[in-house]
Design an enzyme around this catalytic site. Sequence first.
Site, PDB file in Angstrom:
ATOM      1  N   HIS A 168       0.825  -1.215   0.000  1.00 14.71           N
ATOM      2  CA  HIS A 168       0.000   0.000   0.000  1.00 14.71           C
ATOM      3  C   HIS A 168       0.862   1.268   0.000  1.00 14.71           C
ATOM      4  CE1 HIS A 168      -3.489   2.424   0.372  1.00 14.71           C
ATOM      5  NE2 HIS A 168      -4.254   1.527   0.981  1.00 14.71           N
ATOM      6  N   ASP A 388      -8.615  -6.217 -18.760  1.00 18.90           N
ATOM      7  CA  ASP A 388      -8.783  -7.178 -19.858  1.00 18.90           C
ATOM      8  C   ASP A 388      -7.421  -7.449 -20.489  1.00 18.90           C
ATOM      9  OD1 ASP A 388      -9.373  -8.637 -22.103  1.00 18.90           O
ATOM     10  OD2 ASP A 388     -10.689  -7.140 -23.011  1.00 18.90           O
TER      11      ASP A 388
END
Length: 440
Positions: A168, A388
């Site tokens: 993070h 994708d």
Amino acid sequence: MEESQENGCTPISARMTEPVFIQPETETCKEPYFLSSLDHAVIDMMKTVYIYKLDGKKSGEEARDLIKQALAKVLVHYYPLAGRLRRSSSGNLFVECNNSIKGVPFVEAVADSEIEKLGDITVPDTVMLENLVYDVPGVEIILEMPLMTAQVTRFKCGGLVFGMAINHCMVDGISAMQFVNSWAETARGITLTMPPVLDRSILMPKKPSVDKNDSEKLTVVDISDVSKIETLYQEQKMIYKSFKFDQNKLAGLKKKAMENGELTYCSSFTVLAAFLWRARSQALKMKPQRQTKLVFTVDIRSKLKTNPLPKGFFGNGVLVVQCLCTAEELVQKPLSFAVKMVQNAIQMVNEDYIKGFIESFDVNARPPSLTSTLVITSWTRIAFNAADFGWGEPTQFGSTRIPKEVGLFIPEGKDKNGIVLVLGLPVSAMNTFQELITSI
């Protein structure tokens, strides 16, 4: 309306290869990469999984190779992710990017089951999902971990899971998805639609310190556990559930919040955050005079006007804020009271506040206690479905774990206009929480 999970499943059984360390395909900068004050706020690994059904568009081996090759290419643009976290003598974090660094561990795994065994991962089963994201064995100290890992797991039916762990301190949710989408675009052979801007100097402190009183205003406070909530978590079984709030339910909450005339407007986030904070405090039976705290992040990308963050900024562009009151105030006063607190916390984050936070942040300070604290993580504006790699969007996306203090908001519905709330509570508290939900 709800899905539940008690983390009672068995792990996915998978045969795993030894990690291959992926480095940027071409030469990149070898200088130390320094992190901003905002990057120091949370130093922990975020673990997410993306589930794909290849449907004959690619074989599992072809998909694995494509993801692997694209990683080496995209790391040229995001080279700090191939480095290792270090701490300077003053306590500041930076990334070492020299030739001695191995790169990003990439692992292939083959599961013994079909992908349908995963079911709906909206409510994550950490036990079941733990083998789908690679952890370096025996490494528990964050400074010894890679900044990210990648794993591709192939299933019997031709399905595939891409698992990623990323620190993070390198990214917030928006930047993490920017990286994944760049990776996916690279796999598809197209130019990056949003090249990363790696320079974080705009968020570096410009002076050594600020006034102590100003600094204290920006600090997330600690609360003592007078209600023995931690004991409740230890003695009872934890159960995680998801609750769907479609447009009609959100409209009902907004109407309730505005019925006393104290508010003229409230967003879906502010009203659901306020409701969740209130209902969770009730469910945990907090003592009336004990303090309760709500913590969430505010995106500063639209807040900086004089010196704005550039499009494509890669890093942490969020700032932690808090709301604080007694449990009695929170529960006895109308919902508008809590909504107004959330609104004020968001409105408080202007350029001066951001500058004060950056200048006053103590990199050596102890993280605040999360006792009697609700932490809201919102993914409602993160376009995970854009990942994708060449065989379509993921059928599911999610986290492998949700800490007990966290309430997760994810988009709901085809148009993403609703919100799914996911959280965990001890059994008795969850029963009370469900009653409060059904009363809406």
